[in-house]
Design a protein around this motif. Structure first.
Motif, PDB file in Angstrom:
ATOM      1  N   TYR A 100      -4.690  -8.326   2.654  1.00 20.05           N
ATOM      2  CA  TYR A 100      -3.219  -7.912   2.693  1.00 20.05           C
ATOM      3  C   TYR A 100      -2.279  -8.190   4.069  1.00 20.05           C
ATOM      4  N   PRO A 119     -14.734   0.845   4.623  1.00 22.92           N
ATOM      5  CA  PRO A 119     -14.363   0.040   4.615  1.00 22.92           C
ATOM      6  C   PRO A 119     -13.441   0.791   6.100  1.00 22.92           C
ATOM      7  N   ALA A 121     -15.228  -0.254   0.074  1.00 20.16           N
ATOM      8  CA  ALA A 121     -14.112  -0.830  -1.505  1.00 20.16           C
ATOM      9  C   ALA A 121     -12.583  -1.561  -0.704  1.00 20.16           C
ATOM     10  N   HIS A 122     -12.566  -1.272   0.741  1.00 23.79           N
ATOM     11  CA  HIS A 122     -11.692  -2.121   1.181  1.00 23.79           C
ATOM     12  C   HIS A 122     -11.322  -3.755   0.751  1.00 23.79           C
ATOM     13  N   LEU A 152     -11.022   1.088  -9.153  1.00 26.54           N
ATOM     14  CA  LEU A 152     -11.605   1.552  -7.898  1.00 26.54           C
ATOM     15  C   LEU A 152     -12.565   1.782  -6.376  1.00 26.54           C
ATOM     16  N   ARG A 170     -10.014  -5.436  -4.959  1.00 25.67           N
ATOM     17  CA  ARG A 170      -7.995  -5.351  -3.386  1.00 25.67           C
ATOM     18  C   ARG A 170      -8.342  -6.550  -2.882  1.00 25.67           C
ATOM     19  N   TRP A 182      -4.045  -8.695  -3.577  1.00 25.65           N
ATOM     20  CA  TRP A 182      -3.481  -8.727  -2.159  1.00 25.65           C
ATOM     21  C   TRP A 182      -2.771 -10.596  -2.521  1.00 25.65           C
ATOM     22  N   PRO A 206      -6.929   2.992 -10.989  1.00 27.58           N
ATOM     23  CA  PRO A 206      -5.982   3.757 -10.044  1.00 27.58           C
ATOM     24  C   PRO A 206      -4.903   3.276 -10.031  1.00 27.58           C
ATOM     25  N   GLU A 221      -1.703   3.681  -9.390  1.00 25.08           N
ATOM     26  CA  GLU A 221      -0.852   3.782  -7.547  1.00 25.08           C
ATOM     27  C   GLU A 221      -0.746   2.380  -7.764  1.00 25.08           C
ATOM     28  N   PHE A 222      -1.980   1.552  -8.315  1.00 18.46           N
ATOM     29  CA  PHE A 222      -1.329   0.155  -7.712  1.00 18.46           C
ATOM     30  C   PHE A 222       0.052  -0.522  -8.738  1.00 18.46           C
ATOM     31  N   GLN A 271       2.726   0.715  -7.219  1.00 18.53           N
ATOM     32  CA  GLN A 271       4.265   0.435  -7.231  1.00 18.53           C
ATOM     33  C   GLN A 271       4.432  -0.803  -6.290  1.00 18.53           C
ATOM     34  N   ILE A 272       2.920  -1.321  -6.613  1.00 19.01           N
ATOM     35  CA  ILE A 272       2.871  -2.997  -5.562  1.00 19.01           C
ATOM     36  C   ILE A 272       3.532  -3.637  -7.012  1.00 19.01           C
TER      37      ILE A 272
END
Lengths: 313, 435
Positions: free
Chosen positions: A14, A114, A135-136, A168, A174, A178, A197, A199-200, A202-203
């Protein structure tokens, strides 16, 4: 040689831009050649000391880091939670402050919380490489996956990559997401909704419920390990039902193009998320990922120590 | 500095409880409000250009004493309150031992008398040891002087137990303050569940953890016809539930913290544990919804949830850090900047959230208003004073704030308790508190 890389730490993909990721991959290509020689050692990190601090257990990642460090001629020490004074109640920061006080150049950290690597990097001058933080993030795993894809497919831009399984709780997912997005891939994630999730979206990640939709049109499929404890956590009813709907097996592989790569970060649950024949089959690049992981870690170590050398001048 | 008889001259006096907003003189005689025209030999203190308000009340403070004296004490916490413009505090009962007995309440009152510089009103635990199961001796607690009941830090999970406590408390005319959290949804969570928890790989706490218990409390309040105040609400769903319930006449109120109206979960992206609190900082949508709740009156109180922790306790991996931040010395400045100067609230409505709002919830009619013959507790505001918050200068024992370096406009510049200037940045007036 002037490098693009200007960071003392590698914490997550990221934080990186496309040029920085590409420089790591290009550097790793050179080290891959070193690993194919009869004499597999170069003096690049001679006189450097590296501590591999694995608070959370690991087999292949610590082996890969240690081999990478030794092939670059660094002096290395491995410590784990049980051999460190964390057991005596010392804080993580104090433990690593002590390591730093012994003029260690780099700390490679694996931790279940994380942000643990970010926390150390912010509070210390020593270079920090994240070898997995909860999980990060697991940036070298993401980089070795992307390295393997680039090597086999030529370019990441426009590549259709599907990641299937426990997104998740997954640091591998993750890191892949990225890195791949920054290099212009189209990323799809798939699995039961309890583990994927939304929410992914959104990217710009495509989220799908059916494995058929994730497999059709994919150039690469990355199957993630499904952990037994997620069943106990109530995320799905049983590994048998999970396999029925989300495994890559004889029944579902027909949706996948014969040119597509099959990847897995290991360790594999044979017969759960991935059938044995497929894991060992012609489309699988799983062991090549491991080979490439060594080269990628050598590349990362080389670039970070190079930056630290310039800083000290 | 103790002054016996004086007149604050030329200030704009705002007392929302009495609908006062005008430039007028305020007289103080022997520590009480007095008619400024009849005080003899009064000293004149010019406060023109400043706002004179009834003393601010922070109804949600963890003073940590007894049992947590390395984090904060009654001595340091009340000095922090004075420096932040507060004259009255409600102390949360999750001390060690918990404030569930008359002995602990007596201990807090004694230490406040000996070491405190502002007024401390103890709240009592609803359950023994705050265990969420057995009812505390509520009648005796009332007699010992508690102003409200709460298990703050935890939430009673069992519906029947909670309902019985609310009904029993009504017998003794004690309001309930509740920390709303469904533990099954909360367990293991360290931040708001949403986009940023997904990106950062951290276990999220869903908004529904809070909202579910708000809904429960609305039903209990309706069925018992008694007052339940929801502490530190953070979620849009909570504001929506409360707005609807209040419209139907249910006796529920709510408070919000300065951090929930000014910060969001995005602030956690660098894993700074000074952004870790419970309830967690939520999304921008939630933040805007809380601000709307303040504007339309659904939320009648601003309270800090001042939660001191030592630097050592906070300087660890995000997962392992304790929840909570301090707020006494930043609340008024942050809220003036975020609410008054951004035109969310006019100054009278702003002051109401710190005076009339909490006094009404606590059923303390004489508190948070200017009444002749009653204790002269006053907060003086300079609405336009620009300053940068610096945690090094805090009176609190703790430094766990996300607002270090925050550029604020507006400040509490003097605090008066029982007629005495305990804190002052005014020319020629020296406040009595020392570091």
């Amino acid at each position: 040689m002037d490098h693009i890389w200007k960071k003392k730490d590698l914490l997550s993909l990221y934080d990186l831009n496309a040029d920085e990721i590409t420089e790591i991959l290009d550097t790793a290509e050179e080290f891959k050649k070193v690993n194919q020689r009869n004499v597999k050692k170069v003096p690049a990190l001679r006189g450097k000391t590296i501590v591999n601090f694995f608070v959370e257990p690991s087999t292949r990642t610590i082996l890969s880091f240690e081999l990478a460090e030794k092939r670059l001629s660094a002096d290395t020490i491995n410590i784990s939670a049980s051999t460190s004074s964390l057991k005596k109640g010392e804080t993580l920061l104090d433990t690593v402050r002590n390591i730093e006080a012994m003029q260690v150049d780099l700390v490679v950290i694996r931790h279940s919380a994380p942000g643990a690597a970010d926390f150390l990097a912010k509070n210390l001058n020593v270079g920090v490489i994240n070898a997995g933080d909860g999980a990060h993030s697991h940036p070298t795993q993401g980089l070795l996956d992307i390295f393997t894809m680039r090597e086999k497919k030529g370019s990441i831009k426009g590549l259709n990559v599907s990641i299937i399984g426990d997104i998740l709780h997954g640091r591998v997912a993750r890191s892949n997401i990225w890195g791949l997005l920054k290099l212009g891939a189209n990323v799809t994630i798939c699995g039961p909704r309890t583990l994927v999730p939304r929410e992914f979206e959104q990217i710009g990640v495509r989220v799908c419920d059916k494995i058929q939709d994730a497999l059709e049109g994919a150039d690469v499929v990355n199957m993630l390990r499904i952990q037994q404890e997620r069943q106990e956590g109530g995320f799905f009813p049983s590994t048998a039902e999970y396999s029925k709907y989300f495994a890559l097996n004889k029944r579902t592989i027909k949706y996948l193009s014969p040119d597509a790569l099959i990847m897995h970060p290991g360790p594999i649950n044979r017969g759960v998320e991935l059938d044995s024949e497929i894991a060992d089959g012609p489309q699988s690049v799983i062991l090549e990922q491991v080979t490439n992981g060594l080269a990628v870690r050598m590349g990362v170590l080389y670039l970070i120590t190079g930056f630290l050398n310039n800083e000290k001048k | 500095m103790k002054k016996n008889n004086y007149i604050l001259k030329g200030g704009r006096v705002i007392d929302p409880k009495q609908n006062i907003d005008k430039v007028m003189d305020v007289g103080i005689q022997n520590g009480k409000f007095a008619n400024s025209e009849t005080i003899k030999d009064a000293e004149i203190i010019n406060v023109s250009g400043l706002i004179i308000s009834p003393g601010f009340i922070d109804m949600h403070v963890h003073l940590r004493q007894p049992g947590g004296n390395h984090k904060e004490t009654i001595k340091t916490g009340t000095r922090a309150a004075a420096a932040g413009g507060f004259t009255s505090l409600v102390a949360m009962p999750n001390t060690n031992p918990a404030a569930d007995s008359t002995a602990t309440i007596e201990y807090i009152r004694t230490h406040t008398r000996d070491d405190g510089v502002v007024k401390v009103y103890p709240s009592g635990a609803m359950t023994k040891g705050g265990n969420g199961k057995q009812m505390a001796s509520i009648g005796s607690l009332k007699e010992a002087g508690v102003v409200a009941l709460t298990d703050d830090g935890h939430c009673i999970q069992n519906f029947e137990i909670m309902k019985n406590i609310v009904e029993y408390s009504k017998t003794f005319n004690l309001p309930i303050l509740d920390h709303c959290e469904d533990e099954d949804q909360f367990t293991g969570g360290v931040m708001h569940k949403g986009y940023w928890s997904t990106v950062l790989g951290m276990k999220g706490i869903p908004n529904t953890s809070e909202a579910l218990m708000i809904a429960r409390n609305i039903m209990i309040s309706r069925d018992t016809d008694w007052d339940i105040h929801m502490q530190h609400i953070s979620a849009k769903e909570s504001v929506d539930l409360l707005r609807d319930a209040q419209a139907k006449g249910v006796r529920v109120t709510a408070e919000v913290t300065p951090h929930h109206i000014s910060l969001t979960d995005e602030n956690i992206k660098y894993y700074d544990t000074n952004y870790k609190m419970n309830p967690p900082l939520a999304s921008e949508e939630d933040r805007l919804s809380l601000i709307e709740g303040l504007r339309d009156g659904t939320i009648s109180v601003i309270a800090t949830d001042h939660a001191p922790h030592s630097e050592t306790e906070k300087l660890v991996e995000f997962n392992y850090a304790p929840f909570g931040i301090i707020g006494l010395e930043t609340a008024v400045s942050v809220c003036l900047t975020e609410l008054y100067h951004k035109e969310v609230l006019n100054i009278s409505d702003f002051i109401s959230k710190f005076t009339k709002g909490p006094a009404d919830v606590l059923k303390m009619e004489k508190l948070g208003t200017i009444i002749e013959g009653k204790d002269a507790d006053i907060t003086i505001l300079d609405l336009n004073k620009e300053h940068t918050i610096c945690k090094k200068s805090f009176y609190s024992l703790a430094r766990n704030t996300p607002f270090d370096g925050y550029k604020a406009k507006g400040k509490a510049v003097a605090t008066i308790v029982d007629g005495g200037f305990i804190y002052s940045e005014l020319n020629d007036i020296v406040g009595s508190i020392q570091k």
